[in-house]
Design a protein around this motif. Sequence first.
Motif, short mmCIF file in Angstrom:
data_model
loop_
_atom_site.label_atom_id
_atom_site.label_comp_id
_atom_site.label_asym_id
_atom_site.label_seq_id
_atom_site.Cartn_x
_atom_site.Cartn_y
_atom_site.Cartn_z
N ASN A 117 0.83 -1.20 0.00
CA ASN A 117 0.00 0.00 0.00
C ASN A 117 0.86 1.25 0.00
OD1 ASN A 117 -2.81 -1.09 0.33
ND2 ASN A 117 -1.80 -2.06 2.06
N ASP A 118 0.46 2.20 -0.80
CA ASP A 118 1.13 3.50 -0.84
C ASP A 118 0.44 4.42 0.15
OD1 ASP A 118 2.31 5.94 -1.39
OD2 ASP A 118 2.09 5.78 -3.56
N LEU A 119 1.18 4.83 1.17
CA LEU A 119 0.64 5.71 2.21
C LEU A 119 1.22 7.12 2.01
CD1 LEU A 119 1.17 3.30 5.24
CD2 LEU A 119 -0.87 3.55 3.83
N ARG A 120 0.80 7.78 0.97
CA ARG A 120 1.27 9.15 0.65
C ARG A 120 2.80 9.21 0.59
NH1 ARG A 120 -2.75 10.20 4.70
NH2 ARG A 120 -1.00 10.35 6.13
N GLY A 121 3.38 8.32 -0.19
CA GLY A 121 4.82 8.36 -0.40
C GLY A 121 5.60 7.28 0.33
N MET A 122 5.07 6.80 1.44
CA MET A 122 5.69 5.66 2.12
C MET A 122 4.96 4.41 1.65
SD MET A 122 8.21 6.48 4.09
CE MET A 122 8.44 5.33 5.42
N VAL A 123 5.71 3.39 1.31
CA VAL A 123 5.12 2.15 0.85
C VAL A 123 5.18 1.14 2.00
CG1 VAL A 123 5.29 0.27 -0.81
CG2 VAL A 123 5.79 2.62 -1.53
N LYS A 124 4.00 0.68 2.39
CA LYS A 124 3.87 -0.30 3.47
C LYS A 124 3.69 -1.67 2.84
CE LYS A 124 0.91 -1.62 7.34
NZ LYS A 124 -0.37 -1.33 8.02
N VAL A 125 4.60 -2.59 3.18
CA VAL A 125 4.57 -3.93 2.62
C VAL A 125 4.44 -4.94 3.76
CG1 VAL A 125 5.84 -5.64 1.26
CG2 VAL A 125 6.04 -3.19 0.70
N VAL A 126 3.46 -5.80 3.66
CA VAL A 126 3.28 -6.88 4.62
C VAL A 126 3.74 -8.17 3.94
CG1 VAL A 126 1.65 -8.17 6.05
CG2 VAL A 126 1.34 -5.69 5.72
N VAL A 127 4.73 -8.80 4.57
CA VAL A 127 5.32 -10.03 4.03
C VAL A 127 4.97 -11.19 4.95
CG1 VAL A 127 7.47 -11.21 3.42
CG2 VAL A 127 7.24 -8.74 3.01
N GLY A 128 4.34 -12.20 4.40
CA GLY A 128 4.10 -13.43 5.14
C GLY A 128 5.41 -14.17 5.29
N ALA A 129 5.77 -14.48 6.52
CA ALA A 129 7.06 -15.12 6.80
C ALA A 129 6.84 -16.48 7.45
CB ALA A 129 7.88 -14.23 7.73
N LYS A 130 7.53 -17.47 6.92
CA LYS A 130 7.50 -18.80 7.52
C LYS A 130 8.95 -19.28 7.59
CE LYS A 130 5.72 -22.30 5.20
NZ LYS A 130 4.82 -23.38 4.71
N LEU A 131 9.40 -19.59 8.81
CA LEU A 131 10.75 -20.11 9.00
C LEU A 131 10.67 -21.63 9.05
CD1 LEU A 131 13.67 -18.97 9.36
CD2 LEU A 131 13.41 -19.58 11.77
N VAL A 132 11.21 -22.26 8.02
CA VAL A 132 11.20 -23.73 7.97
C VAL A 132 12.53 -24.25 8.50
CG1 VAL A 132 9.51 -23.86 6.11
CG2 VAL A 132 11.94 -23.80 5.57
N ILE A 133 12.46 -25.43 9.08
CA ILE A 133 13.64 -26.11 9.62
C ILE A 133 13.87 -27.35 8.77
CG2 ILE A 133 14.67 -27.18 11.67
CD1 ILE A 133 12.44 -25.70 13.32
N LYS A 134 15.09 -27.51 8.31
CA LYS A 134 15.40 -28.67 7.47
C LYS A 134 15.07 -29.95 8.23
CE LYS A 134 18.78 -28.65 4.38
NZ LYS A 134 20.14 -28.64 3.80
N ASN A 135 14.36 -30.84 7.57
CA ASN A 135 13.96 -32.15 8.10
C ASN A 135 12.92 -32.07 9.22
OD1 ASN A 135 15.74 -33.47 6.29
ND2 ASN A 135 17.43 -33.09 7.70
N GLU A 136 12.19 -30.97 9.30
CA GLU A 136 11.08 -30.83 10.26
C GLU A 136 9.80 -30.61 9.47
OE1 GLU A 136 10.15 -30.78 13.49
OE2 GLU A 136 12.11 -31.22 14.32
N LEU A 137 8.71 -31.22 9.91
CA LEU A 137 7.44 -31.04 9.22
C LEU A 137 6.81 -29.68 9.52
CD1 LEU A 137 5.87 -34.60 9.62
CD2 LEU A 137 6.95 -33.60 7.58
N LYS A 138 6.91 -29.26 10.78
CA LYS A 138 6.30 -28.00 11.19
C LYS A 138 7.32 -26.87 11.13
CE LYS A 138 2.88 -30.00 14.30
NZ LYS A 138 2.36 -29.99 15.67
N PRO A 139 6.85 -25.65 10.81
CA PRO A 139 7.78 -24.51 10.79
C PRO A 139 8.12 -24.02 12.20
CG PRO A 139 5.57 -23.77 10.26
CD PRO A 139 5.51 -25.28 10.38
N ALA A 140 9.23 -23.33 12.30
CA ALA A 140 9.62 -22.71 13.57
C ALA A 140 8.63 -21.61 13.93
CB ALA A 140 11.03 -22.15 13.49
N TYR A 141 8.19 -20.86 12.91
CA TYR A 141 7.16 -19.84 13.13
C TYR A 141 6.50 -19.47 11.82
CZ TYR A 141 10.92 -16.49 11.88
OH TYR A 141 11.95 -15.81 11.27
N THR A 142 5.35 -18.83 11.97
CA THR A 142 4.65 -18.20 10.86
C THR A 142 4.11 -16.87 11.36
OG1 THR A 142 2.56 -19.27 11.43
CG2 THR A 142 3.93 -20.37 9.77
N GLY A 143 3.99 -15.91 10.46
CA GLY A 143 3.44 -14.61 10.81
C GLY A 143 3.72 -13.62 9.71
#
Length: 152
Positions: A117-143
Amino acid sequence: MVIINNYEEYKLLEGVIVGSSSWHVIDQDQINRFADATLDHQWIHVDQQRAENEGPYKSTIAHGYLTLSLIPYLWKQIAEVRSVNLEINYGIENFRFGVPVKVNSEVSLQATIRSVNDLRGMVKVVVGAKLVIKNELKPAYTGDVVFLYRFK
């Protein structure tokens, strides 16, 4: 690596899984240095012998906030945002820790552009982040992480 030069190019990535970082090993030295920097020396992180003998994971684990603090480093392996004169880590939202990151685990960040989103010159970006661990089924986190950019 995705290269982003302006708001319009960022906006085109909305809803797109933009990629994954390389694998990063979280070793005991990094955990200890993080403990020193944050004054958080809980034994589950820094006492290898006690963690092996008494801990539920049979090894030390990385601090949750250590894994979060890797986001800017790992994000820069996924996307290069050019032509900016200001870049700010603005916030984190809806984060949940899934499984702990054991010492010497390899982790990788997977990123999806949720909104731009462009907030009058500042661009706000929301990035979905998932930290995966090698050889693990579940991620360390999501958000979601929120960045602000001012393009030149």
